[in-house]
Design a protein around this motif. Structure first.
Motif, PDB file in Angstrom:
ATOM      1  N   THR A 172       0.103   2.890   5.793  1.00 25.19           N
ATOM      2  CA  THR A 172       0.027   4.099   4.983  1.00 25.19           C
ATOM      3  C   THR A 172      -1.075   5.007   5.514  1.00 25.19           C
ATOM      4  N   ARG A 185       2.044  -1.428   0.904  1.00 25.18           N
ATOM      5  CA  ARG A 185       2.235  -2.027   2.230  1.00 25.18           C
ATOM      6  C   ARG A 185       2.765  -3.440   2.003  1.00 25.18           C
ATOM      7  N   ASP A 195      -4.355   1.332   6.570  1.00 29.22           N
ATOM      8  CA  ASP A 195      -4.292   2.190   5.394  1.00 29.22           C
ATOM      9  C   ASP A 195      -5.361   3.246   5.624  1.00 29.22           C
TER      10      ASP A 195
END
Length: 362
Positions: free
Chosen positions: A130, A123, A280
């Motif tokens: 993600t 990232r 994430d």
């Protein structure tokens, strides 16, 4: 090439938490998707495309969608992503590990476009998120069924590439088969492809010739099930990535379903309502991204009940598929009694557990 790799060095630095800054509300969102395979593959790409359809259904005329299938990883991906950003996409989902570097490269040039990369770890920019799924949880359920159902005590796993996601799946499948059947032996064949029906069929055929009667696969087509179907009930298997229900009630006796729809609906909705943040995400059975497809009547009732109980225990957090005592293949200690595997160990997994024969290709 390696769609879903998570490297050990990067994994240790992952922060599975929310970050970044919320965006302003949007009246309409253009959501775009890049696929490594065809939407008709019956597996990985098919399920991502089902997620696109769920976004359309959820938001109606508040969303416009676009997609491109069969996009090779590498320079071609960067070109496609650039075209999508220039075409007015507000959010772009890149659904293959090999898109990671192209995603970050293009994101740097288009800071007002949100990029979401499936299964990666980078990232590098505030507009990159993600997301992944804990597929190993489903492998625990499949392993339980495999260990109980095998008559030859030989079970198989068709592996794509020697990356942590796949190794996690192999280990979880074997651990849980071994728990219910101490005599079980595992054969692994590396296909070195995500989607190649001919190669996948050849791998399944080779296993069957070796006496394997339960086959799991970590590739994207229905070819292994089609090969198993030729044995008229003597060989069973599992749907991979999608339900593959056309092979019920046997040889497909259950499946792991990658359900990306909740994530895609949530992320597009966050752009619409102004709550979007960099994330994430790594969800599993409890979050609804990993589903266990119907366990069919080909599975004895007591085995079905055992598998469903494991699914439910994983969902409520009372059971972790990687719980000690567990050793590595070479006999060295990994997890002591009462310990569960840290996410960093899983995301960087590069070893077999004790009892699995053979080497992991380098």
């Amino acid at each position: 090439m390696k769609r879903r790799t998570l490297l050990a060095t990067a994994a240790m630095g992952l922060a599975l938490a929310f970050g970044g800054t919320a965006e302003a509300q949007m009246e309409k969102v253009k959501a775009c998707f890049v696929y490594v395979g065809p939407i008709g593959d019956g597996g990985w790409t098919f399920q991502h495309h089902e997620g696109l359809k769920a976004v359309q259904e959820a938001y109606g005329d508040k969303v416009e969608t676009a997609f491109q299938e069969n996009v090779p990883e590498g320079a071609d991906a960067e070109r496609v992503l650039t075209q999508m950003a220039l075409s007015g996409c507000n959010i772009i989902f890149t659904t293959s590990f090999g898109y990671m570097d192209p995603t970050n490269a293009v994101a740097a040039k288009f800071p007002n476009v949100m990029f979401e990369h499936a299964t990666g770890y980078k990232r590098d920019h505030p507009n990159v998120s993600t997301y992944n799924a804990r597929f190993y949880e489903g492998r625990a359920v499949q392993g339980t069924i495999a260990g109980r159902m095998t008559k030859s005590n030989k079970i198989g796993y068709i592996a794509s590439f020697p990356i942590p996601e796949v190794i996690m799946g192999i280990n979880s499948y074997y651990i849980h088969a071994k728990k219910v059947n101490p005599d079980v032996q595992l054969s692994v064949i590396w296909a070195y492809t995500w989607f190649d029906p001919a190669k996948e069929a050849d791998a399944a055929k080779a296993m069957i010739e070796q006496g394997v009667d339960v086959i799991a696969s970590h590739t994207d087509s229905t070819a292994p099930l089609a090969e198993a179907a030729k044995k008229n009930g003597a060989v069973i298997g599992f749907g991979q990535a999608s339900d593959m229900a056309e092979y019920k009630p046997t040889p497909r006796v259950s499946s792991i379903i990658d359900n990306w729809a909740p994530y895609y609906v949530k992320r597009v909705g966050a752009l619409l309502d102004g709550s979007y943040e960099q994330v994430d995400a790594w969800e599993g059975i409890s979050g609804g991204e990993v589903e266990i497809g119907e366990i069919t009547e080909a599975v004895p009732a007591e085995v079905k009940a055992e598998a469903e109980a494991m699914r439910d225990a994983i969902a409520d957090g009372s059971y972790h598929p990687f719980a000690g005592p567990l050793n590595k293949q070479d006999g060295s200690a990994w997890l002591a009694e009462g310990e569960t595997a840290p996410d960093g160990d899983l995301l960087g997994m590069n070893f077999y557990v004790e009892g699995i024969s053979g080497d992991i290709p380098q």
